[in-house]
Design an enzyme around this catalytic site. Structure first.
Site, PDB file in Angstrom:
ATOM      1  N   ASP A  46      -1.808  -6.835  13.952  1.00  0.00           N
ATOM      2  CA  ASP A  46      -0.785  -6.768  12.969  1.00  0.00           C
ATOM      3  C   ASP A  46      -0.339  -5.371  12.959  1.00  0.00           C
ATOM      4  OD1 ASP A  46       0.800  -8.271  10.634  1.00  0.00           O
ATOM      5  OD2 ASP A  46       0.059  -6.270   9.825  1.00  0.00           O
ATOM      6  N   TYR A  51       4.809   1.519   9.842  1.00  0.00           N
ATOM      7  CA  TYR A  51       3.389   2.170   9.932  1.00  0.00           C
ATOM      8  C   TYR A  51       3.308   3.372  10.696  1.00  0.00           C
ATOM      9  CZ  TYR A  51       1.951  -2.587   8.130  1.00  0.00           C
ATOM     10  OH  TYR A  51       1.950  -3.828   7.355  1.00  0.00           O
ATOM     11  N   LYS A  79       7.023  -6.113  12.483  1.00  0.00           N
ATOM     12  CA  LYS A  79       8.038  -6.272  11.353  1.00  0.00           C
ATOM     13  C   LYS A  79       9.297  -5.522  11.313  1.00  0.00           C
ATOM     14  CE  LYS A  79       3.550  -7.068   9.012  1.00  0.00           C
ATOM     15  NZ  LYS A  79       2.534  -5.768   9.263  1.00  0.00           N
ATOM     16  N   HIS A 112       9.931  -7.858   6.995  1.00  0.00           N
ATOM     17  CA  HIS A 112       8.586  -7.084   6.304  1.00  0.00           C
ATOM     18  C   HIS A 112       8.668  -7.391   4.756  1.00  0.00           C
ATOM     19  CE1 HIS A 112       5.619  -3.651   7.017  1.00  0.00           C
ATOM     20  NE2 HIS A 112       5.177  -4.471   5.978  1.00  0.00           N
TER      21      HIS A 112
HETATM   22  N1  NAP Z   1       2.996  -7.120   5.157  1.00  0.00           N
HETATM   23  C1  NAP Z   1       2.952  -6.260   4.200  1.00  0.00           C
HETATM   24  O1  NAP Z   1       3.875  -5.765   3.456  1.00  0.00           O
HETATM   25  C2  NAP Z   1       1.519  -5.569   4.406  1.00  0.00           C
HETATM   26  C3  NAP Z   1       1.120  -4.880   3.210  1.00  0.00           C
HETATM   27  C4  NAP Z   1      -0.133  -4.291   3.289  1.00  0.00           C
HETATM   28  C5  NAP Z   1      -0.938  -4.555   4.654  1.00  0.00           C
HETATM   29  N2  NAP Z   1      -0.333  -5.180   5.555  1.00  0.00           N
HETATM   30  C6  NAP Z   1      -1.287  -5.498   6.724  1.00  0.00           C
HETATM   31  O2  NAP Z   1      -2.687  -5.782   6.331  1.00  0.00           O
HETATM   32  C7  NAP Z   1      -3.664  -5.167   6.881  1.00  0.00           C
HETATM   33  C8  NAP Z   1      -4.702  -5.014   5.926  1.00  0.00           C
HETATM   34  O3  NAP Z   1      -4.383  -4.883   4.632  1.00  0.00           O
HETATM   35  P1  NAP Z   1      -4.603  -3.320   4.033  1.00  0.00           P
HETATM   36  O4  NAP Z   1      -4.850  -2.297   4.962  1.00  0.00           O
HETATM   37  O5  NAP Z   1      -3.836  -3.202   2.800  1.00  0.00           O
HETATM   38  O6  NAP Z   1      -5.982  -3.412   3.262  1.00  0.00           O
HETATM   39  P2  NAP Z   1      -7.587  -4.283   3.664  1.00  0.00           P
HETATM   40  O7  NAP Z   1      -7.582  -4.742   5.075  1.00  0.00           O
HETATM   41  O8  NAP Z   1      -7.887  -5.142   2.511  1.00  0.00           O
HETATM   42  O9  NAP Z   1      -8.520  -2.756   3.471  1.00  0.00           O
HETATM   43  C9  NAP Z   1      -8.475  -1.675   4.236  1.00  0.00           C
HETATM   44  C10 NAP Z   1      -9.532  -0.871   3.407  1.00  0.00           C
HETATM   45  O10 NAP Z   1     -10.611  -1.319   3.477  1.00  0.00           O
HETATM   46  C11 NAP Z   1     -11.687  -0.400   4.311  1.00  0.00           C
HETATM   47  N3  NAP Z   1     -12.378  -1.047   5.111  1.00  0.00           N
HETATM   48  C12 NAP Z   1     -12.265  -2.013   6.070  1.00  0.00           C
HETATM   49  N4  NAP Z   1     -13.438  -2.326   6.813  1.00  0.00           N
HETATM   50  C13 NAP Z   1     -14.464  -2.404   5.851  1.00  0.00           C
HETATM   51  C14 NAP Z   1     -15.656  -2.804   5.336  1.00  0.00           C
HETATM   52  N5  NAP Z   1     -16.317  -3.484   6.465  1.00  0.00           N
HETATM   53  N6  NAP Z   1     -16.315  -2.249   4.529  1.00  0.00           N
HETATM   54  C15 NAP Z   1     -15.749  -1.468   3.636  1.00  0.00           C
HETATM   55  N7  NAP Z   1     -14.684  -1.091   3.485  1.00  0.00           N
HETATM   56  C16 NAP Z   1     -13.684  -1.232   4.684  1.00  0.00           C
HETATM   57  C17 NAP Z   1     -10.471   0.510   5.130  1.00  0.00           C
HETATM   58  O11 NAP Z   1     -11.056   1.778   5.547  1.00  0.00           O
HETATM   59  P3  NAP Z   1     -11.465   2.352   7.066  1.00  0.00           P
HETATM   60  O12 NAP Z   1     -10.620   2.139   7.928  1.00  0.00           O
HETATM   61  O13 NAP Z   1     -11.949   3.646   6.699  1.00  0.00           O
HETATM   62  O14 NAP Z   1     -12.723   1.453   7.463  1.00  0.00           O
HETATM   63  C18 NAP Z   1      -9.670   0.491   4.156  1.00  0.00           C
HETATM   64  O15 NAP Z   1      -9.554   1.474   3.438  1.00  0.00           O
HETATM   65  C19 NAP Z   1      -2.724  -3.960   6.885  1.00  0.00           C
HETATM   66  O16 NAP Z   1      -3.503  -2.815   7.617  1.00  0.00           O
HETATM   67  C20 NAP Z   1      -1.467  -4.111   7.475  1.00  0.00           C
HETATM   68  O17 NAP Z   1      -1.782  -4.499   8.915  1.00  0.00           O
HETATM   69  C21 NAP Z   1       0.709  -5.914   5.423  1.00  0.00           C
END
Ligand code: NAP
Length: 324
Positions: A46, A51, A79, A112
Site C-alpha cells: 500500500d 507518503y 493514491k 486518497h
Molecule cells: N488511505 C488513507 O487515508 C490511509 C490513512 C492511514 C493509513 N493508510 C495506510 O494504512 C497503513 C496502516 O495504517 P497506519 O500506518 O496508520 O497504522 P497501523 O498499521 O495500524 O499501525 C502502525 C503502527 O503500529 C506499529 N506496529 C506495527 N506492527 C506492530 C506490532 N506487531 N506490534 C506493535 N506495534 C506495531 C508501527 O510501528 P513500527 O513501524 O515501528 O513497527 C506503527 O507505529 C499505512 O501505513 C498506510 O499505508 C492509509
C-alpha cells in the site's frame, strides 16, 4: 507460515488479504521494510504519493524484481493526492507515481481523500490568511472520478477510492455508473464501520482496512496495548497485532498493517484465525468506545472540511463537494 489468503476484486484480479502499509515510514526505513516484506512473502503493498517515499519503494522493488518476484506477482496500490484532483492533473500525478516506483502500471489506483486542494502549490497548499490548507471547493468528486475512469488500463488495472462515505460513493456511482473496485477506510475494533461495510458488500466494492492496529497521531494508547487485546493474544499464543489483523481478516476485507521493524513485518504476516468467540471478544473492546483517529479537520494545518460527519468536524466550514 502465512496462510496467504487472497481476495478477488470485482475486476477479477486477486490480492493478498494482508498487505504492507508504508505511511509514516521514515526515509531509509521504507526501502528496507519493503525489501524484507517481499522477501518474506508479502505481495500486496500500500503506497501513496503523499507518503513521500515512493522513490525508496522503487529502490526496494529494483532489489526484488525479478530476482524474488515477477512484477505481476505483486499487487501495488497507490493514491492520487488532493492537490491533483483536477481532471488535467490526475494522469500527470499517476505518471509521476509510476516514475517514482519504476513500474509501468499499478494494480489499483485510489482517490486518497474526498477532498480537493488547489493544484500547483505543493502537497499542502497554504491558505493565504488562515492556518489552513487552501481547499479547491470547485472540483467535485464526480469530476475527479471521471478523470480516474478515463485513465488508460495500461497504467492502472483497477480504480477505487479511499475515505469515502456512503453518500460520497453513491454520488460518484450515480453520476457515472462506474462502481469503484475498492474503498480504503480506517477500520479497527474502535471503528468497525458496519454500515459502510454492508453498503460496499452490496455494491461489490472491496474494502481495505487502514490503521488496523489503531495507529494515531493524537497520542492515545495503541490498540496493541489494550489489556483485553493483550489477554486474548496471550491466550492464543499470538501477538496483539496478529489478533487485530485477524479481526479484520475475519470480516472478509484486506488489512494493511505498517511496520518498519523486521520481526514485526514478519509476524504481522503470519495470519492467525479467530474463533467466533475470540472475534466477539475483540469486537467488545470497541463497544461504547467509538474512536476515529484520522480526521483531517484536526490536522495541522487544518483541512476546513467535514468529511465524515463526526462530532469533531461540526465546526468545519465546508461540506464535501460531491457533484452531480
Ligand atoms: N488511505 C488513507 O487515508 C490511509 C490513512 C492511514 C493509513 N493508510 C495506510 O494504512 C497503513 C496502516 O495504517 P497506519 O500506518 O496508520 O497504522 P497501523 O498499521 O495500524 O499501525 C502502525 C503502527 O503500529 C506499529 N506496529 C506495527 N506492527 C506492530 C506490532 N506487531 N506490534 C506493535 N506495534 C506495531 C508501527 O510501528 P513500527 O513501524 O515501528 O513497527 C506503527 O507505529 C499505512 O501505513 C498506510 O499505508 C492509509
Amino acid at each position: 507460515m502465512s496462510l496467504e489468503l487472497s481476495i478477488t476484486l470485482s475486476t477479477g484480479a486477486s490480492l493478498r488479504q494482508i498487505g504492507l502499509g508504508t505511511w509514516l515510514s521514515k526515509p531509509k526505513e521504507v526501502e528496507n521494510a519493503v525489501e524484507i516484506a517481499v522477501r518474506n512473502g508479502y505481495r500486496h503493498l500500500d503506497l501513496a504519493m503523499i507518503y513521500e517515499n515512493q522513490d525508496e519503494v522503487g529502490a526496494a522493488l529494483k532489489k526484488v524484481i525479478p530476482s524474488v518476484v515477477k512484477r505481476e506477482e505483486l499487487f501495488m496500490t497507490s493514491k492520487v493526492w488532493n492537490s491533483s484532483h483536477q481532471p488535467a492533473e490526475v494522469e500527470k500525478e499517476l505518471d509521476e507515481t509510476l516514475r517514482q516506483l519504476g513500474v509501468d502500471y499499478l494494480d489499483l489506483y485510489l482517490i486518497h481523500w474526498p477532498v480537493a486542494f488547489v493544484p500547483g502549490k505543493g502537497l499542502f497548499p497554504p491558505h493565504a490568511s488562515k492556518d489552513e490548507v487552501e481547499l479547491d471547493l470547485k472540483t467535485t468528486l464526480v469530476d475527479t472520478w471521471k478523470a480516474m475512469i478515463a485513465l488508460p488500463k495500461s497504467k492502472v488495472r483497477a480504480i477505487g477510492v479511499s475515505n469515502f462515505t456512503i453518500p460520497q460513493l453513491e454520488g460518484i456511482i450515480k453520476a457515472t455508473g462506474v462502481v469503484p473496485a475498492a474503498n480504503q477506510i480506517e477500520a479497527h475494533p474502535l471503528l468497525p464501520q458496519d454500515e459502510l461495510l454492508a453498503y460496499c458488500k452490496e455494491k461489490g466494492i472491496h474494502v481495505t482496512a487502514y490503521s488496523p492496529l489503531g495507529n494515531n497521531l493524537v497520542g492515545k494508547p495503541k490498540l496493541t496495548d489494550y489489556p483485553a487485546i493483550v489477554e486474548i493474544a496471550k491466550a492464543k499464543n499470538a501477538t496483539p497485532a496478529q489478533v487485530l489483523i485477524a479481526w479484520g481478516a475475519y470480516r472478509g476485507y484486506s488489512v494493511i498493517p505498517k511496520s518498519v521493524q523486521e520481526e514485526r513485518i514478519k509476524s504481522n504476516f503470519q495470519q492467525v484465525i479467530l474463533s467466533k468467540e475470540e472475534y466477539e471478544a475483540i469486537s467488545a473492546v470497541g463497544k461504547g468506545n467509538h474512536t476515529r483517529f484520522n480526521i483531517p479537520y484536526g490536522y495541522t494545518p487544518r483541512w476546513n472540511i467535514n468529511v465524515f460527519g463526526e462530532p469533531e468536524e461540526k465546526d468545519a466550514s465546508n461540506p464535501v463537494n460531491i457533484g452531480a
